[in-house]
Design a protein around this motif. Structure first.
Motif, PDB file in Angstrom:
ATOM      1  N   ALA A 104       0.835  -1.199   0.000  1.00 40.00           N
ATOM      2  CA  ALA A 104       0.000   0.000   0.000  1.00 40.00           C
ATOM      3  C   ALA A 104       0.871   1.250   0.000  1.00 40.00           C
ATOM      4  CB  ALA A 104      -0.907   0.000   1.224  1.00 40.00           C
ATOM      5  N   HIS A 105       0.689   2.085  -0.996  1.00 35.99           N
ATOM      6  CA  HIS A 105       1.369   3.377  -1.090  1.00 35.99           C
ATOM      7  C   HIS A 105       0.325   4.437  -0.742  1.00 35.99           C
ATOM      8  CE1 HIS A 105       4.732   1.476  -3.385  1.00 35.99           C
ATOM      9  NE2 HIS A 105       3.751   0.682  -3.778  1.00 35.99           N
ATOM     10  N   LEU A 106       0.372   4.951   0.482  1.00 42.16           N
ATOM     11  CA  LEU A 106      -0.696   5.788   1.008  1.00 42.16           C
ATOM     12  C   LEU A 106      -0.172   7.138   1.466  1.00 42.16           C
ATOM     13  CD1 LEU A 106      -2.470   3.063   3.196  1.00 42.16           C
ATOM     14  CD2 LEU A 106      -2.986   3.703   0.835  1.00 42.16           C
ATOM     15  N   PRO A 107      -1.046   8.147   1.483  1.00 40.73           N
ATOM     16  CA  PRO A 107      -0.607   9.469   1.943  1.00 40.73           C
ATOM     17  C   PRO A 107      -0.393   9.525   3.447  1.00 40.73           C
ATOM     18  CG  PRO A 107      -2.953   9.482   1.424  1.00 40.73           C
ATOM     19  CD  PRO A 107      -2.427   8.167   0.952  1.00 40.73           C
ATOM     20  N   TYR A 108      -0.967   8.590   4.197  1.00 39.44           N
ATOM     21  CA  TYR A 108      -0.793   8.509   5.645  1.00 39.44           C
ATOM     22  C   TYR A 108      -1.199   7.104   6.083  1.00 39.44           C
ATOM     23  CZ  TYR A 108      -5.700   9.740   4.969  1.00 39.44           C
ATOM     24  OH  TYR A 108      -6.987   9.770   4.519  1.00 39.44           O
ATOM     25  N   TRP A 109      -0.786   6.720   7.298  1.00 42.46           N
ATOM     26  CA  TRP A 109      -1.061   5.355   7.770  1.00 42.46           C
ATOM     27  C   TRP A 109      -2.303   5.263   8.627  1.00 42.46           C
ATOM     28  CZ3 TRP A 109       1.286   3.111   4.342  1.00 42.46           C
ATOM     29  CH2 TRP A 109       2.639   3.262   4.059  1.00 42.46           C
ATOM     30  N   GLU A 110      -2.841   6.367   9.116  1.00 42.32           N
ATOM     31  CA  GLU A 110      -4.042   6.297   9.942  1.00 42.32           C
ATOM     32  C   GLU A 110      -5.164   5.583   9.177  1.00 42.32           C
ATOM     33  OE1 GLU A 110      -1.688   9.768  11.420  1.00 42.32           O
ATOM     34  OE2 GLU A 110      -2.288   8.988   9.463  1.00 42.32           O
ATOM     35  N   GLY A 111      -5.791   4.645   9.851  1.00 43.29           N
ATOM     36  CA  GLY A 111      -6.925   3.961   9.244  1.00 43.29           C
ATOM     37  C   GLY A 111      -6.562   2.980   8.155  1.00 43.29           C
ATOM     38  N   VAL A 112      -5.306   2.512   8.104  1.00 36.69           N
ATOM     39  CA  VAL A 112      -4.927   1.574   7.049  1.00 36.69           C
ATOM     40  C   VAL A 112      -5.720   0.272   7.151  1.00 36.69           C
ATOM     41  CG1 VAL A 112      -3.027   0.453   8.285  1.00 36.69           C
ATOM     42  CG2 VAL A 112      -2.946   0.624   5.799  1.00 36.69           C
ATOM     43  N   ILE A 113      -6.259  -0.017   8.337  1.00 37.84           N
ATOM     44  CA  ILE A 113      -7.133  -1.177   8.500  1.00 37.84           C
ATOM     45  C   ILE A 113      -8.288  -1.134   7.501  1.00 37.84           C
ATOM     46  CG2 ILE A 113      -8.418   0.021  10.337  1.00 37.84           C
ATOM     47  CD1 ILE A 113      -8.922  -2.654  11.643  1.00 37.84           C
TER      48      ILE A 113
END
Length: 384
Positions: A238-247
């Motif tokens: 996962a390439h995401l803008p932030y890790w919060e809520g990655v669940i």
């Protein structure tokens, strides 16, 4: 169907295939890990049952299955059991009674167990800090996270991190790598063929044995890559803008590639229900994406845009605009929990042809009589 075995004499529950051999008279069975935990059992350290999914019992009523799906979608993230009951037209008290009778756990307990299990996997697989794991798993505070982990696993998060095995850690090479476990019978090659046939140009791509797609989280772009990794799991990067809520991201990715389903009923799901609906009715979805999608540069693999939001598509003429406006007005609920007949009727009301409506229902999983829990998360973040 996954059945967990709990041993009365040890207070431990195990997943199928664990090497432990307790006496049969000392064993209780549960179809959900959360139910075993609610009954006072703790997870086996050898087989680590938090790494596999449980399913809603076959005899569970449709209301329970819909409630489970709403919890997975995130309704309990910001609301309470009253909101889940209201969405289903029943009281929170009746909802809790149904969960107790058929699942052996409260709705809140079910949601807490899912968050804790996902957090345990992050503690094993990643180098995210304890605080990052807490918020990535959907907990609202470190205090809430610590309390839940002690209740479910009888240990502090730092102690659980210290217990992880050397082979657990996934070395990151760009993005956050996470295992996506599946049960026997899963066919990644067949699933890729389905995904390739329905891929939205510019948004989704299948190259060799890897599926990729763009996403947006609260308006910020990201990318997912899913490919084969082992005999019992896929690898999500996962390439995401932030890790919060990655669940929430992992839950939806699991639904997209069908690993949250029974082996006999596996079909591709949906990352974004609106995307599935528009793709089923648009004459030229690639043109819609080029004109209205958010450009995302530098990804390669044919990925150029994130799918446009309903508010943008609402100005389109014809059935695409009708569909988007109905979604915005809550006349069409694309939340995976709507009964099939209600969904088909709502789609027909805005002019969606029968074959397209059935296709949408199929991709959203409402062709199945039972909703299944998955190994992952609870909620769906806002997206395109």
């Amino acid at each position: 169907m996954t059945t967990y075995s709990a041993v009365r004499t040890t207070g431990i529950y195990c997943r199928p295939g664990c090497g432990a051999k307790p006496l049969a008279e000392n064993v209780r069975t549960f179809e959900l890990a959360a139910s075993a935990e609610a009954a006072g059992y703790r997870a086996c350290l050898r087989c680590r049952p938090y790494r596999v999914a449980g399913t809603v019992p076959d005899d569970a009523p449709e209301l329970v299955c819909r409630a489970v799906q709403l919890i997975i979608n995130g309704l309990l993230d910001e609301a309470n059991e009253d909101a889940v009951g209201a969405r289903l037209g029943i009281s929170a008290r009746h909802l809790r009674r149904l969960f107790a009778d058929h699942l052996g756990v409260t709705p809140d307990g079910f949601a807490r167990s899912r968050r804790a299990h996902f957090a345990r996997r992050l503690l094993d697989d990643t180098d995210l800090s304890i605080a990052e794991v807490a918020f990535a798993s959907g907990f609202g505070s470190l205090r809430q996270f610590n309390r839940a982990m002690r209740e479910v696993f009888r240990a502090a998060p730092s102690d659980l991190r210290a217990r992880r095995r050397r082979a657990d850690r996934l070395v990151a090479d760009g993005g956050l790598p996470l295992r996506m476990p599946f049960s026997p019978g899963y066919d990644w090659t067949a699933m890729l063929a389905h995904l390739r046939a329905d891929a939205v140009p510019g948004v989704e791509s299948v190259v060799d044995d890897t599926y990729r797609r763009t996403i947006t989280l609260d308006g910020d772009p990201g990318m997912l890559e899913i490919g084969p990794a082992g005999q019992d799991h896929l690898l999500l990067r996962a390439h995401l803008p932030y890790w919060e809520g990655v669940i929430h991201v992992v839950e939806r990715a699991a639904r997209l590639v069908g690993i949250d389903q029974d082996a006999d009923d596996r079909t591709p799901g949906a990352w974004a229900p609106l995307e599935i609906a528009v793709n089923a009715v648009a004459d030229d979805v690639a043109d819609l994406v080029r004109r209205h999608g958010t450009p995302v540069d530098g990804l390669g693999h044919g990925l150029t845009h994130a799918f446009p939001a309903a508010a943008v598509l609402a100005d389109e003429p014809g059935i695409v605009g009708e569909l988007a406006r109905a979604v915005l007005a809550d006349k069409i609920r694309l939340d995976w929990a709507e009964p099939r007949d209600d969904l088909l009727a709502a789609l027909a009301a805005v002019g969606v042809p029968g074959p397209a409506a059935n296709r949408i229902a199929w991709r959203l999983g409402v062709h199945r009589s039972k909703s299944l829990s998955s190994p992952y998360a609870i909620a769906a973040p806002s997206d395109s």
